[in-house]
Design an enzyme around this catalytic site. Structure first.
Site, short mmCIF file in Angstrom:
data_model
loop_
_atom_site.label_atom_id
_atom_site.label_comp_id
_atom_site.label_asym_id
_atom_site.label_seq_id
_atom_site.Cartn_x
_atom_site.Cartn_y
_atom_site.Cartn_z
CD GLU A 199 -1.27 -0.40 3.63
OE1 GLU A 199 -1.22 0.41 4.71
OE2 GLU A 199 -2.45 -1.31 3.42
N PRO A 200 1.66 1.36 -1.04
CG PRO A 200 3.10 1.28 -2.69
CD PRO A 200 1.82 0.59 -2.30
N GLY A 201 1.90 5.20 -0.82
CA GLY A 201 1.16 6.42 -1.09
C GLY A 201 1.91 7.34 -1.92
NE ARG A 202 7.44 9.54 1.14
CZ ARG A 202 7.32 10.44 1.96
NH1 ARG A 202 7.49 11.64 1.57
NH2 ARG A 202 7.04 10.04 3.20
NE ARG B 51 7.13 15.13 3.43
CZ ARG B 51 8.50 14.99 2.82
NH1 ARG B 51 9.11 15.92 2.12
NH2 ARG B 51 9.33 13.98 3.67
CB CYS C 141 4.23 35.01 13.16
SG CYS C 141 5.02 35.89 14.24
CE1 TYR D 193 1.45 11.02 3.80
CE2 TYR D 193 3.46 10.76 2.40
CZ TYR D 193 2.33 10.26 3.27
OH TYR D 193 2.24 8.84 3.44
#
Length: 426
Positions: free
Chosen positions: A275-278, A314, A354, A383
């Site tokens: 189940e890869p995502g990236r 990230r 800020c 992401y």
């Protein structure tokens, strides 16, 4: 059908056409996320080629944009969901729920309610539990459907300690207790169909030994579960396949990972699930942002842009590296007169938030920036928007997708009214 011949294993930021991106920024303004759905399909084909006998699911948390989910579902990829919201999105694009897994961590009561309601409508849905408590809570809600157990194999890997899940106590039942837990679940009437674990996110080729050991432990566990409980439909080893964020890094040797996986899992009478995502979406996306401030500071040249840690979290959260390109400078250098080539200088690219942590890079050598320049931040397809937020009451950016040469708005830009509307409604 897309083939792999001639397609690069990774799409570098330099491969994006600068004038095309400039036209998108001109039409849709900045900050702007751009996702190339054709590249998403290419990455899906690469995974299918490396893992021809595996069930492949997409980890929706990497990028839950509806266009991405529809594109991958049409390509035959299933959907793995970490929350009730992701599950609701996935069920919009599926026919039966048979290719959807709900794999939540410590799910809130409301999420479990939604998941069980979804199962009642889609009985082929698979729910993965990561704690004995979760199994009890499912039983209390009348659930006795397809159950997968998330286990903790005691080994982790990944690009940052915050995403190394395989040995983190938060994730899964300790592997040594899995047989007893599943035997009990089967006795209570659950349809036990699989075991699941995830070693971590952003696993690279030099972490192949850890991946191999992790998969080997999952194979051993599957054989133990089969002997004690009965046959399993699948052994899910998660995803975590890394992509190179730095320009000099080599792409993941996916064929080597696949071969090592097959060898390590051993003789198991169950389907391998990944189940890869990236891997599907990272290099299919860029973030466009405009320079609004150039300031000579004591130790660096500070370049302020209109994207920030609320747009792409990230770098601030993981100290993650993303390639950055000055599209305006590149276009000038490539122009016919050829007399506008800029020099380079060390620059710190920062956003408007800020916080001192609102930095995309520090002292990176780039073409000299000027106010109004358009910058592209690469590998932003995973992401990126998913972790965007409204800190400092800043609206989230728009997203466009490219498909077969055509561009369309996939997600409109938020307004300040959007940020405050939930307060007025209350």
């Amino acid at each position: 059908m897309t083939t792999l011949e001639g397609l690069p294993a990774v799409r570098r930021l330099t491969a994006w056409e600068p004038t095309r991106l400039e036209s998108l920024a001109g039409e849709y303004e900045t900050p702007l996320y751009v996702l190339d759905l054709d590249r998403v399909r290419e990455n899906a084909r690469r995974l299918e080629s490396a893992f021809p006998d595996a069930e492949i699911l997409y980890a929706v948390k990497a990028n839950a944009l509806s266009d991405a989910l529809e594109t991958l579902h049409e390509a035959g990829i299933g959907l793995e969901c970490a929350s009730a919201g992701e599950l609701s999105r996935a069920l919009v694009v599926t026919d039966s729920g048979a290719d959807v897994h709900y794999t939540a961590v410590n799910p809130p009561a409301g999420d479990l309610d939604i998941a069980v309601e979804a199962w009642e409508a889609y009985p082929e849905l698979t729910i993965t539990a990561g704690a004995e408590d979760t199994i009890d809570r499912l039983e209390e809600r009348g659930y006795d459907g397809r159950l997968c157990l998330r286990v903790n194999p005691g080994i982790g890997a990944g690009h940052h300690e915050k995403v190394q899940t395989g040995a983190n106590a938060k994730f899964g039942v300790p592997a040594e207790r899995a047989v007893d837990v599943l035997a009990d679940a089967a006795d209570r009437g659950f349809d036990v169909v699989g075991i699941h674990a995830h070693v971590g996110s952003g696993v690279s080729s030099d972490q192949l030994d850890a991946h191999r050991e992790f998969v080997s432990r999952m194979g051993e566990l599957a054989r133990s579960v089969t002997a004690a409980v009965g046959d399993l439909e699948f052994v899910d080893i998660g995803g975590g396949f890394g992509v190179p964020y730095r320009e000099a890094d080599a792409p993941l040797d996916l064929e080597a990972v696949a071969e090592a996986t097959r060898e390590a899992v051993g003789d198991v009478d169950a389907q391998l699930t990944i189940e890869p995502g990236r891997y599907f979406v990272a290099d299919a996306g860029v973030l466009l942002t405009e320079v609004n401030t150039v300031k000579d500071a004591r130790e660096t040249t500070l370049v302020g842009v209109d994207a920030g840690m609320t747009t792409l979290l990230r770098p601030a959260m993981y100290d993650a590296y993303h390639p950055i390109r000055n599209l305006t400078a590149d276009t000038e250098a490539d122009s016919s007169d050829g007399d506008r080539s800029r020099g380079t200088t060390a620059q710190t690219i920062t956003g408007p938030i800020c916080e001192s942590g609102d930095v995309f890079c520090t002292d990176r050598e780039l073409p000299e920036s000027e106010r109004g320049d358009l910058l592209a931040i690469g590998n932003a397809g995973a992401y990126g928007y998913e972790m965007a937020n409204q800190y400092n009451s800043r609206p989230r950016p728009a997203s466009v997708v490219i498909e077969d040469g055509t561009v369309r708005l996939a997600r409109r830009r938020e307004t300040i009214d959007d940020v405050t509307s939930v307060e007025r409604e209350s």
